[in-house]
Scaffold this motif. Structure first.
Motif, PDB file in Angstrom:
ATOM      1  N   SER A 286       0.822  -1.211   0.000  1.00  0.00           N
ATOM      2  CA  SER A 286       0.000   0.000   0.000  1.00  0.00           C
ATOM      3  C   SER A 286       0.860   1.266   0.000  1.00  0.00           C
ATOM      4  N   GLU A 287       2.067   1.182   0.551  1.00  0.00           N
ATOM      5  CA  GLU A 287       2.924   2.370   0.618  1.00  0.00           C
ATOM      6  C   GLU A 287       3.850   2.489  -0.595  1.00  0.00           C
ATOM      7  N   TYR A 288       3.940   1.430  -1.404  1.00  0.00           N
ATOM      8  CA  TYR A 288       4.844   1.464  -2.545  1.00  0.00           C
ATOM      9  C   TYR A 288       4.295   2.410  -3.621  1.00  0.00           C
ATOM     10  N   SER A 289       5.114   3.366  -4.022  1.00  0.00           N
ATOM     11  CA  SER A 289       4.715   4.304  -5.075  1.00  0.00           C
ATOM     12  C   SER A 289       5.649   4.116  -6.262  1.00  0.00           C
ATOM     13  N   SER A 290       5.139   3.447  -7.302  1.00  0.00           N
ATOM     14  CA  SER A 290       6.003   3.212  -8.470  1.00  0.00           C
ATOM     15  C   SER A 290       6.418   4.535  -9.097  1.00  0.00           C
ATOM     16  N   THR A 291       5.521   5.544  -9.036  1.00  0.00           N
ATOM     17  CA  THR A 291       5.830   6.855  -9.623  1.00  0.00           C
ATOM     18  C   THR A 291       7.089   7.444  -8.986  1.00  0.00           C
ATOM     19  N   LYS A 292       7.137   7.344  -7.635  1.00  0.00           N
ATOM     20  CA  LYS A 292       8.278   7.931  -6.912  1.00  0.00           C
ATOM     21  C   LYS A 292       9.591   7.255  -7.326  1.00  0.00           C
ATOM     22  N   TYR A 293       9.567   5.923  -7.471  1.00  0.00           N
ATOM     23  CA  TYR A 293      10.792   5.197  -7.808  1.00  0.00           C
ATOM     24  C   TYR A 293      11.231   5.476  -9.246  1.00  0.00           C
TER      25      TYR A 293
END
Ligand code: ZN
Length: 197
Positions: A183-190
């Motif tokens: 739920s906390e993983y943000s593919s955009t951020k990576y």
């Protein structure tokens, strides 16, 4: 124009401008597809390492024991899946894939990409790891396995005594950590980090 792809239904939309704490929902599937408040890389790395440590007892300690006709037998997740390999090989494959292989690989991928951000590195493998993470994230089904296990346990209580074992505690904690990671993983951020944006 800055665009974003929904992880759930692949719809392409314009990236919304959000204030801190706001979450944008996809116009087609109405699921959250962009948020500003996500855990920092060091916290994601710590969660991933915790999950990797928990995986060992969760998969190898007995989940429950069954007492029937004077015999008590316990089984862990791997033994339970392999017991069905002759009668139901597809079920064995699905359990090993969705409840063992994918959660382990997904956790390793998140640990790798979070460590890359923490250390300020952009290794050549990072792009492949991010693509793999996006594919695996839909196939991690520890929750489905736990529900199936509990339903089976309830069904056989009329014929046998069922005792929950220590592996189940580790499995439940692993599930909570796994859900938090996803739920906390943000593919955009990576991806933005990889592209140096
Ligand atoms: Zn969508």
């Amino acid at each position: 124009m800055d665009t974003i792809i929904c992880n759930h239904c692949d719809m392409v939309s314009t990236r919304p401008i959000l204030r801190s704490g706001q979450v944008a929902k996809c116009p087609r599937c109405h699921r959250a597809f962009f948020k500003t408040n996500t855990l920092k890389a060091n916290k994601m790395f710590a969660l991933a390492i915790t999950a990797l440590i928990l995986i060992i007892p969760a998969f190898t300690f007995p989940l429950m024991s069954i007492h029937l006709l004077g015999i008590t037998e316990g089984a862990n997740l791997l033994q339970g899946a392999l017991m069905m390999i002759e009668g139901a090989p597809v079920v064995t494959f699905v359990i090993l894939f969705c409840a063992v292989l994918v959660p382990t690989l997904l956790t390793l991928c998140i640990a790798y990409s979070s460590a890359s951000i923490m250390l300020g590195k952009r290794p050549p493998l990072l792009g492949y790891v991010l693509k793999l993470t996006s594919s695996l994230i839909h196939w991690s089904m520890l929750d489905v396995y736990l529900i199936s296990l509990l339903v089976s346990a309830v069904k056989i209580t009329s014929d046998a005594d069922v005792y929950f074992s220590s592996g189940l505690c580790f499995f439940v904690v692993l599930l909570i950590v796994n859900i938090t990671l996803i739920s906390e993983y943000s593919s955009t951020k990576y991806w933005k980090y990889l592209r140096n944006e």
